[in-house]
Design a protein around this motif. Structure first.
Motif, PDB file in Angstrom:
ATOM      1  N   PHE A  29     -11.855  10.689  -6.279  1.00 16.45           N
ATOM      2  CA  PHE A  29     -11.915   9.663  -5.222  1.00 16.45           C
ATOM      3  C   PHE A  29     -11.010   8.447  -5.524  1.00 16.45           C
ATOM      4  CE2 PHE A  29     -13.944   5.868  -3.553  1.00 16.45           C
ATOM      5  CZ  PHE A  29     -13.688   5.830  -2.406  1.00 16.45           C
ATOM      6  N   ALA A  30     -10.721   8.254  -6.799  1.00 11.52           N
ATOM      7  CA  ALA A  30      -9.978   7.273  -7.294  1.00 11.52           C
ATOM      8  C   ALA A  30      -8.598   7.457  -7.147  1.00 11.52           C
ATOM      9  CB  ALA A  30     -10.239   6.794  -8.782  1.00 11.52           C
ATOM     10  N   ALA A  31      -8.441   8.858  -7.361  1.00 11.27           N
ATOM     11  CA  ALA A  31      -6.909   9.206  -7.277  1.00 11.27           C
ATOM     12  C   ALA A  31      -6.394   9.446  -5.753  1.00 11.27           C
ATOM     13  CB  ALA A  31      -6.803  10.528  -8.079  1.00 11.27           C
ATOM     14  N   GLN A  32      -7.449   9.730  -4.833  1.00 10.26           N
ATOM     15  CA  GLN A  32      -7.306   9.880  -3.570  1.00 10.26           C
ATOM     16  C   GLN A  32      -6.826   8.232  -2.869  1.00 10.26           C
ATOM     17  OE1 GLN A  32      -6.561  12.291  -1.347  1.00 10.26           O
ATOM     18  NE2 GLN A  32      -6.825  13.965  -3.107  1.00 10.26           N
ATOM     19  N   ARG A  33      -7.897   7.201  -3.332  1.00 11.37           N
ATOM     20  CA  ARG A  33      -7.809   5.884  -3.005  1.00 11.37           C
ATOM     21  C   ARG A  33      -6.422   5.463  -3.289  1.00 11.37           C
ATOM     22  NH1 ARG A  33     -12.000   1.013  -4.400  1.00 11.37           N
ATOM     23  NH2 ARG A  33     -10.754  -0.466  -3.104  1.00 11.37           N
ATOM     24  N   ALA A  35      -3.606   6.978  -3.852  1.00 13.57           N
ATOM     25  CA  ALA A  35      -2.395   7.787  -3.137  1.00 13.57           C
ATOM     26  C   ALA A  35      -2.285   7.070  -1.831  1.00 13.57           C
ATOM     27  CB  ALA A  35      -2.920   9.336  -3.166  1.00 13.57           C
ATOM     28  N   VAL A  36      -3.470   6.867  -1.148  1.00 12.50           N
ATOM     29  CA  VAL A  36      -3.424   6.323   0.225  1.00 12.50           C
ATOM     30  C   VAL A  36      -3.074   4.702   0.079  1.00 12.50           C
ATOM     31  CG1 VAL A  36      -4.992   5.487   2.161  1.00 12.50           C
ATOM     32  CG2 VAL A  36      -5.486   7.344   1.005  1.00 12.50           C
ATOM     33  N   GLU A  37      -3.240   4.056  -1.038  1.00  7.70           N
ATOM     34  CA  GLU A  37      -2.872   2.725  -1.010  1.00  7.70           C
ATOM     35  C   GLU A  37      -1.286   2.756  -1.374  1.00  7.70           C
ATOM     36  OE1 GLU A  37      -5.263   0.793  -4.002  1.00  7.70           O
ATOM     37  OE2 GLU A  37      -6.754   0.429  -3.046  1.00  7.70           O
ATOM     38  N   SER A  38      -0.916   3.630  -2.197  1.00 11.17           N
ATOM     39  CA  SER A  38       0.335   3.864  -2.358  1.00 11.17           C
ATOM     40  C   SER A  38       1.327   4.214  -1.129  1.00 11.17           C
ATOM     41  CB  SER A  38       0.734   4.949  -3.544  1.00 11.17           C
ATOM     42  OG  SER A  38       2.118   4.965  -3.625  1.00 11.17           O
ATOM     43  N   LEU A  39       0.605   5.053  -0.517  1.00  7.51           N
ATOM     44  CA  LEU A  39       1.292   5.261   0.896  1.00  7.51           C
ATOM     45  C   LEU A  39       1.515   4.044   1.751  1.00  7.51           C
ATOM     46  CD1 LEU A  39       2.654   7.418   2.756  1.00  7.51           C
ATOM     47  CD2 LEU A  39       0.093   8.191   3.445  1.00  7.51           C
ATOM     48  N   ALA A  40       0.395   3.338   1.745  1.00 10.22           N
ATOM     49  CA  ALA A  40       0.402   2.150   2.691  1.00 10.22           C
ATOM     50  C   ALA A  40       1.364   1.121   2.174  1.00 10.22           C
ATOM     51  CB  ALA A  40      -1.002   1.516   2.491  1.00 10.22           C
ATOM     52  N   THR A  41       1.395   1.116   0.895  1.00 12.16           N
ATOM     53  CA  THR A  41       2.644   0.026   0.298  1.00 12.16           C
ATOM     54  C   THR A  41       3.930   0.536   0.765  1.00 12.16           C
ATOM     55  OG1 THR A  41       1.075  -0.534  -1.428  1.00 12.16           O
ATOM     56  CG2 THR A  41       3.183  -1.071  -1.730  1.00 12.16           C
ATOM     57  N   ARG A  42       4.292   1.750   0.648  1.00 11.51           N
ATOM     58  CA  ARG A  42       5.534   2.256   0.852  1.00 11.51           C
ATOM     59  C   ARG A  42       5.770   2.119   2.245  1.00 11.51           C
ATOM     60  NH1 ARG A  42       4.024   6.646  -2.393  1.00 11.51           N
ATOM     61  NH2 ARG A  42       3.848   7.991  -0.489  1.00 11.51           N
ATOM     62  N   THR A  43       4.841   2.349   3.224  1.00 12.23           N
ATOM     63  CA  THR A  43       4.944   2.231   4.638  1.00 12.23           C
ATOM     64  C   THR A  43       5.363   0.696   4.859  1.00 12.23           C
ATOM     65  OG1 THR A  43       3.348   4.279   5.004  1.00 12.23           O
ATOM     66  CG2 THR A  43       4.008   2.795   6.985  1.00 12.23           C
ATOM     67  N   GLU A  44       4.385  -0.033   4.240  1.00  4.25           N
ATOM     68  CA  GLU A  44       4.809  -1.453   4.876  1.00  4.25           C
ATOM     69  C   GLU A  44       6.114  -2.189   4.227  1.00  4.25           C
ATOM     70  OE1 GLU A  44       1.599  -3.603   2.968  1.00  4.25           O
ATOM     71  OE2 GLU A  44       0.026  -2.876   4.079  1.00  4.25           O
ATOM     72  N   ALA A  45       6.591  -1.520   3.175  1.00  7.59           N
ATOM     73  CA  ALA A  45       7.857  -1.705   2.574  1.00  7.59           C
ATOM     74  C   ALA A  45       8.995  -1.434   3.415  1.00  7.59           C
ATOM     75  CB  ALA A  45       8.001  -1.333   1.068  1.00  7.59           C
ATOM     76  N   ARG A  46       8.778  -0.030   3.970  1.00  5.71           N
ATOM     77  CA  ARG A  46       9.788   0.709   4.749  1.00  5.71           C
ATOM     78  C   ARG A  46       9.722   0.367   6.402  1.00  5.71           C
ATOM     79  NH1 ARG A  46      10.854   6.907   3.666  1.00  5.71           N
ATOM     80  NH2 ARG A  46      10.998   6.006   1.564  1.00  5.71           N
ATOM     81  N   PHE A  47       8.546   0.039   6.767  1.00  2.49           N
ATOM     82  CA  PHE A  47       8.638  -0.163   8.187  1.00  2.49           C
ATOM     83  C   PHE A  47       7.489  -1.337   8.367  1.00  2.49           C
ATOM     84  CE2 PHE A  47       8.534   4.547   7.803  1.00  2.49           C
ATOM     85  CZ  PHE A  47       9.885   4.506   8.433  1.00  2.49           C
ATOM     86  N   PRO A  48       7.998  -2.373   8.001  1.00  4.32           N
ATOM     87  CA  PRO A  48       7.126  -3.825   8.239  1.00  4.32           C
ATOM     88  C   PRO A  48       6.587  -3.941   9.603  1.00  4.32           C
ATOM     89  CG  PRO A  48       9.408  -4.440   7.938  1.00  4.32           C
ATOM     90  CD  PRO A  48       9.347  -3.101   7.674  1.00  4.32           C
TER      91      PRO A  48
END
Length: 303
Positions: A29-33, A35-48
């Protein structure tokens, strides 16, 4: 040879697969969370713009705005249609009935119900309400204009009490809205050419209508160009819903009339109004967010 024991031995707990343990599930669960947070961070940086849009949607409270707007349409604008139909000349009344049939794709029992409502109440409603009553209904219908104005202000972040806007704009919006509704029958038919012409004409008309709506109800506080993205998005969404309503609304209305009577059609129309108003709210809000992004803002001249 000694037979092997059938029951679990003392080392069975140690031989249990690791994925059955609580610590394994916790780590997964911690690993999935992460991964989701990392994806959200990358999305925010690339598509603000995605972050800005999501945050602004929550701030505007899309569902609440759409529900309020739909309720005002149902409680004040629809009664105005009956009053206008009762006082208007026969040609205008016939055109209004044809347009309502085109907007909702009415057929069968639903079409008969519409004809019955207009034809049976024409004289009675005119005698009962009179000119004073008709004016009161018209003024009450400005509640829709005010609700739409609040939506536009929220979308653009304009304080509610910051600027006073002349009340005549509410009446002007109602008058243009009625005019556009009355001409929907030939427009939805593509002026006799069919759907291939009806779709682009409807999209163009809706885009111009919502472009002008924002400029009018915001009191000219913003230039025309920054309002264009919201007009295009709203026009496209309303056009798509209008095409879908030609196929969905007749089935839904006839079914609700058959099962629940006239009360069933009330809930069907109210549900359709909520969906349409939600599309309008999302389109205007998304357009405001896009117009404020750096690249479009430089080209549109967004304040």
């Amino acid at each position: 040879m000694q037979p092997s024991p059938t029951g679990p031995g003392p080392g069975a707990a140690r031989r249990r697969p690791a994925f059955l343990g609580a610590s394994w599930w916790k780590s997964r669960f911690a690993a999935q969370r992460a991964a989701v947070e990392s994806l959200a961070t990358r999305t925010e940086a690339r598509f603000p713009v995605v972050t800005h849009l999501t945050t602004h949607m929550v701030t505007v409270n899309i569902l609440d705005s759409a529900t309020r707007l739909a309720a005002q349409c149902f409680l004040t604008a629809i009664p105005l249609l009956f009053v206008v139909g009762s006082f208007a000349p026969t040609a205008v009344q016939d055109q209004l009935i044809s347009s309502l049939k085109a907007v909702f794709g009415l057929s069968g029992a639903a079409e008969e119900q519409l004809q019955h409502v207009y034809r049976s109440t024409e004289g009675n409603l005119r005698e009962t309400t009179g000119v004073v009553g008709a004016l009161i209904v018209l003024l009450s219908a400005t509640a829709v204009s005010r609700a739409m104005q609040r939506l536009c202000k929220r979308a653009w972040g304009i304080p509610r009490s910051g600027v006073k806007i002349a009340p005549w704009r509410w009446l002007a919006w109602i008058a243009v809205w009625l005019t556009v509704l009355i001409v929907q029958a030939p427009v939805r038919n593509g002026f006799g050419a069919g759907l291939w012409l009806a779709v682009p004409v409807t999209a163009l008309m809706q885009t111009l209508l919502w472009w002008w709506t924002q400029h009018l109800l915001l009191g000219g506080l913003l230039p025309w160009l920054p309002l264009l993205p919201g007009a295009v998005l709203t026009g496209a969404a309303v056009t798509a819903l209008s095409i879908g309503s030609r196929y969905y609304m007749p089935i839904a209305l006839n079914r609700s009339l058959a099962e629940y009577g006239p009360l069933g059609s009330v809930f069907t129309i109210l549900s359709w109004l909520i969906v349409t108003c939600a599309a309008v709210a999302v389109g205007i809000t998304a357009g405001a967010v896009l117009a404020k992004e750096p690249w479009p803002a430089r080209r549109l001249g967004t304040p």
